[in-house]
Design a protein around this motif. Sequence first.
Motif, PDB file in Angstrom:
ATOM      1  N   PHE A 182       2.754   3.979 -19.498  1.00 30.43           N
ATOM      2  CA  PHE A 182       2.748   2.521 -19.589  1.00 30.43           C
ATOM      3  C   PHE A 182       3.380   1.864 -18.365  1.00 30.43           C
ATOM      4  O   PHE A 182       2.780   0.992 -17.730  1.00 30.43           O
ATOM      5  CB  PHE A 182       3.473   2.056 -20.860  1.00 30.43           C
ATOM      6  CG  PHE A 182       3.731   0.579 -20.882  1.00 30.43           C
ATOM      7  CD1 PHE A 182       2.669  -0.315 -20.961  1.00 30.43           C
ATOM      8  CD2 PHE A 182       5.016   0.086 -20.790  1.00 30.43           C
ATOM      9  CE1 PHE A 182       2.894  -1.687 -20.959  1.00 30.43           C
ATOM     10  CE2 PHE A 182       5.251  -1.283 -20.784  1.00 30.43           C
ATOM     11  CZ  PHE A 182       4.183  -2.174 -20.880  1.00 30.43           C
ATOM     12  N   PHE A 183       4.589   2.296 -18.009  1.00 26.80           N
ATOM     13  CA  PHE A 183       5.306   1.629 -16.919  1.00 26.80           C
ATOM     14  C   PHE A 183       4.665   1.885 -15.559  1.00 26.80           C
ATOM     15  O   PHE A 183       4.666   1.010 -14.690  1.00 26.80           O
ATOM     16  CB  PHE A 183       6.776   2.052 -16.928  1.00 26.80           C
ATOM     17  CG  PHE A 183       7.560   1.456 -18.058  1.00 26.80           C
ATOM     18  CD1 PHE A 183       7.819   0.094 -18.098  1.00 26.80           C
ATOM     19  CD2 PHE A 183       8.006   2.243 -19.111  1.00 26.80           C
ATOM     20  CE1 PHE A 183       8.518  -0.477 -19.161  1.00 26.80           C
ATOM     21  CE2 PHE A 183       8.715   1.686 -20.167  1.00 26.80           C
ATOM     22  CZ  PHE A 183       8.971   0.317 -20.195  1.00 26.80           C
ATOM     23  N   SER A 184       4.093   3.055 -15.363  1.00 22.11           N
ATOM     24  CA  SER A 184       3.405   3.315 -14.095  1.00 22.11           C
ATOM     25  C   SER A 184       2.140   2.479 -13.999  1.00 22.11           C
ATOM     26  O   SER A 184       1.827   1.918 -12.941  1.00 22.11           O
ATOM     27  CB  SER A 184       3.075   4.805 -13.961  1.00 22.11           C
ATOM     28  OG  SER A 184       2.167   5.225 -14.962  1.00 22.11           O
ATOM     29  N   GLY A 185       1.392   2.367 -15.116  1.00 23.67           N
ATOM     30  CA  GLY A 185       0.193   1.535 -15.123  1.00 23.67           C
ATOM     31  C   GLY A 185       0.523   0.074 -14.850  1.00 23.67           C
ATOM     32  O   GLY A 185      -0.179  -0.600 -14.082  1.00 23.67           O
TER      33      GLY A 185
ATOM     34  N   LEU B 181       1.290  -4.335  -8.526  1.00 18.96           N
ATOM     35  CA  LEU B 181       1.299  -4.121  -7.072  1.00 18.96           C
ATOM     36  C   LEU B 181      -0.080  -4.402  -6.463  1.00 18.96           C
ATOM     37  O   LEU B 181      -0.183  -5.002  -5.386  1.00 18.96           O
ATOM     38  CB  LEU B 181       1.719  -2.680  -6.755  1.00 18.96           C
ATOM     39  CG  LEU B 181       3.208  -2.356  -6.933  1.00 18.96           C
ATOM     40  CD1 LEU B 181       3.427  -0.840  -6.889  1.00 18.96           C
ATOM     41  CD2 LEU B 181       4.045  -3.036  -5.854  1.00 18.96           C
ATOM     42  N   VAL B 182      -1.129  -3.987  -7.157  1.00 17.11           N
ATOM     43  CA  VAL B 182      -2.482  -4.212  -6.647  1.00 17.11           C
ATOM     44  C   VAL B 182      -2.831  -5.697  -6.688  1.00 17.11           C
ATOM     45  O   VAL B 182      -3.501  -6.217  -5.786  1.00 17.11           O
ATOM     46  CB  VAL B 182      -3.510  -3.377  -7.426  1.00 17.11           C
ATOM     47  CG1 VAL B 182      -4.923  -3.670  -6.939  1.00 17.11           C
ATOM     48  CG2 VAL B 182      -3.221  -1.891  -7.273  1.00 17.11           C
ATOM     49  N   ILE B 183      -2.374  -6.421  -7.700  1.00 17.90           N
ATOM     50  CA  ILE B 183      -2.592  -7.867  -7.753  1.00 17.90           C
ATOM     51  C   ILE B 183      -1.910  -8.549  -6.574  1.00 17.90           C
ATOM     52  O   ILE B 183      -2.481  -9.435  -5.919  1.00 17.90           O
ATOM     53  CB  ILE B 183      -2.079  -8.444  -9.088  1.00 17.90           C
ATOM     54  CG1 ILE B 183      -3.051  -8.099 -10.222  1.00 17.90           C
ATOM     55  CG2 ILE B 183      -1.918  -9.958  -8.999  1.00 17.90           C
ATOM     56  CD1 ILE B 183      -2.622  -8.599 -11.574  1.00 17.90           C
ATOM     57  N   CYS B 184      -0.674  -8.141  -6.276  1.00 22.09           N
ATOM     58  CA  CYS B 184       0.034  -8.695  -5.110  1.00 22.09           C
ATOM     59  C   CYS B 184      -0.703  -8.355  -3.819  1.00 22.09           C
ATOM     60  O   CYS B 184      -0.804  -9.186  -2.911  1.00 22.09           O
ATOM     61  CB  CYS B 184       1.461  -8.154  -5.065  1.00 22.09           C
ATOM     62  SG  CYS B 184       2.526  -8.730  -6.409  1.00 22.09           S
ATOM     63  N   TYR B 185      -1.245  -7.145  -3.750  1.00 19.93           N
ATOM     64  CA  TYR B 185      -1.992  -6.700  -2.565  1.00 19.93           C
ATOM     65  C   TYR B 185      -3.238  -7.560  -2.361  1.00 19.93           C
ATOM     66  O   TYR B 185      -3.634  -7.830  -1.225  1.00 19.93           O
ATOM     67  CB  TYR B 185      -2.372  -5.234  -2.741  1.00 19.93           C
ATOM     68  CG  TYR B 185      -3.094  -4.614  -1.578  1.00 19.93           C
ATOM     69  CD1 TYR B 185      -2.399  -4.021  -0.526  1.00 19.93           C
ATOM     70  CD2 TYR B 185      -4.485  -4.604  -1.521  1.00 19.93           C
ATOM     71  CE1 TYR B 185      -3.063  -3.445   0.545  1.00 19.93           C
ATOM     72  CE2 TYR B 185      -5.167  -4.026  -0.459  1.00 19.93           C
ATOM     73  CZ  TYR B 185      -4.448  -3.446   0.572  1.00 19.93           C
ATOM     74  OH  TYR B 185      -5.107  -2.882   1.632  1.00 19.93           O
TER      75      TYR B 185
ATOM     76  N   ALA C 205       0.830  -1.205   0.000  1.00 20.47           N
ATOM     77  CA  ALA C 205       0.000   0.000   0.000  1.00 20.47           C
ATOM     78  C   ALA C 205       0.863   1.252   0.000  1.00 20.47           C
ATOM     79  O   ALA C 205       0.566   2.221  -0.720  1.00 20.47           O
ATOM     80  CB  ALA C 205      -0.930  -0.006   1.217  1.00 20.47           C
ATOM     81  N   LEU C 206       1.935   1.249   0.775  1.00 20.21           N
ATOM     82  CA  LEU C 206       2.836   2.401   0.823  1.00 20.21           C
ATOM     83  C   LEU C 206       3.561   2.597  -0.503  1.00 20.21           C
ATOM     84  O   LEU C 206       3.826   3.730  -0.907  1.00 20.21           O
ATOM     85  CB  LEU C 206       3.851   2.231   1.958  1.00 20.21           C
ATOM     86  CG  LEU C 206       3.291   2.368   3.384  1.00 20.21           C
ATOM     87  CD1 LEU C 206       4.366   2.027   4.414  1.00 20.21           C
ATOM     88  CD2 LEU C 206       2.756   3.784   3.620  1.00 20.21           C
ATOM     89  N   THR C 207       3.864   1.495  -1.190  1.00 16.02           N
ATOM     90  CA  THR C 207       4.526   1.591  -2.498  1.00 16.02           C
ATOM     91  C   THR C 207       3.593   2.232  -3.520  1.00 16.02           C
ATOM     92  O   THR C 207       4.011   3.111  -4.298  1.00 16.02           O
ATOM     93  CB  THR C 207       4.955   0.197  -2.988  1.00 16.02           C
ATOM     94  OG1 THR C 207       5.795  -0.420  -2.011  1.00 16.02           O
ATOM     95  CG2 THR C 207       5.730   0.313  -4.301  1.00 16.02           C
ATOM     96  N   VAL C 208       2.328   1.814  -3.518  1.00  7.98           N
ATOM     97  CA  VAL C 208       1.351   2.427  -4.428  1.00  7.98           C
ATOM     98  C   VAL C 208       1.153   3.898  -4.068  1.00  7.98           C
ATOM     99  O   VAL C 208       1.010   4.751  -4.955  1.00  7.98           O
ATOM    100  CB  VAL C 208       0.010   1.664  -4.394  1.00  7.98           C
ATOM    101  CG1 VAL C 208      -1.041   2.384  -5.223  1.00  7.98           C
ATOM    102  CG2 VAL C 208       0.200   0.245  -4.918  1.00  7.98           C
ATOM    103  N   LYS C 209       1.164   4.205  -2.781  1.00  6.41           N
ATOM    104  CA  LYS C 209       1.054   5.603  -2.348  1.00  6.41           C
ATOM    105  C   LYS C 209       2.228   6.421  -2.885  1.00  6.41           C
ATOM    106  O   LYS C 209       2.053   7.557  -3.348  1.00  6.41           O
ATOM    107  CB  LYS C 209       1.011   5.679  -0.821  1.00  6.41           C
ATOM    108  CG  LYS C 209       0.869   7.096  -0.288  1.00  6.41           C
ATOM    109  CD  LYS C 209       0.829   7.108   1.237  1.00  6.41           C
ATOM    110  CE  LYS C 209       0.672   8.528   1.781  1.00  6.41           C
ATOM    111  NZ  LYS C 209       0.623   8.537   3.268  1.00  6.41           N
TER     112      LYS C 209
END
Length: 254
Positions: A58-61, A67-71, A19-23
């Motif tokens: 592209f790379f951010s998406g 990351l969300v799949i791992c979450y 979550a912090l990484t996505v933030k």
Amino acid sequence: MITWDQVIQGMLKRKEILALTVKAVCILSFVWAALFYILLFIDFPYAKLNAVANGIQFFSGLAIGMLVICYARFSCQRYLVLGVALAVLSWTLGQLYWFSVIFLNGSSLPYPSIADLGFIGTYFFLIGVIHTITRGIPQYTIEIKYWNLWPLGLLVIPIFLALAGSSNLLINIDNLVLTLAIVYTLWKAQPIFPIIRYRLFIAGLCLLCLSDMIFIICVCLIPDTCTLSTDALFPAALSLTAYGFMKVEEMSDG
């Protein structure tokens, strides 16, 4: 011997890190957006700025989606989180096609194109997520009142552009389909607008809708530089939507 409590603590720690990484990606996306428009106003070379912006999109998406799949592995709302991840990855697949054509051919992509299937698909996944959320809210049904019909006002934009004759039939159809997807998404999301824990998720959703509506207008009125108006907005919108949904779960757990 590893206890069950230690396993749970490890899962929660990894969940928090994701979550912090996505933030962090979200914050960097907004910093990039500010830098992008600064460079745009100081007449930075358009070709270079466009190439960098497409790569970052592209790379951010891709990073946000993975990351969300791992979450989702550690989430108690696994299927909803996966829905958000698939929405981001659908958009990323569209951007992959867009980015690939520009990178390989050195020319802009015609509009509409296959990439739009990915962009429009984002809303279908989000609609599924929102439908599941609202179904669990008591008395979620929207009463048909005048102020609940405000999303329909967005249909004025593609209809006006079509009547103005500023684009061809395929562009008009694509604009209408995308706008209908946006309208229905906002319509379905109305029951969760007042709920505080959804405010970041809704902010990201609204920014995504705004970005697409701006693009629709610009692609008809200023087609030569239409992407410059929104190139930096999409990473911010996607990351805010993803982090906002993670924040929903965090607040629900609290």
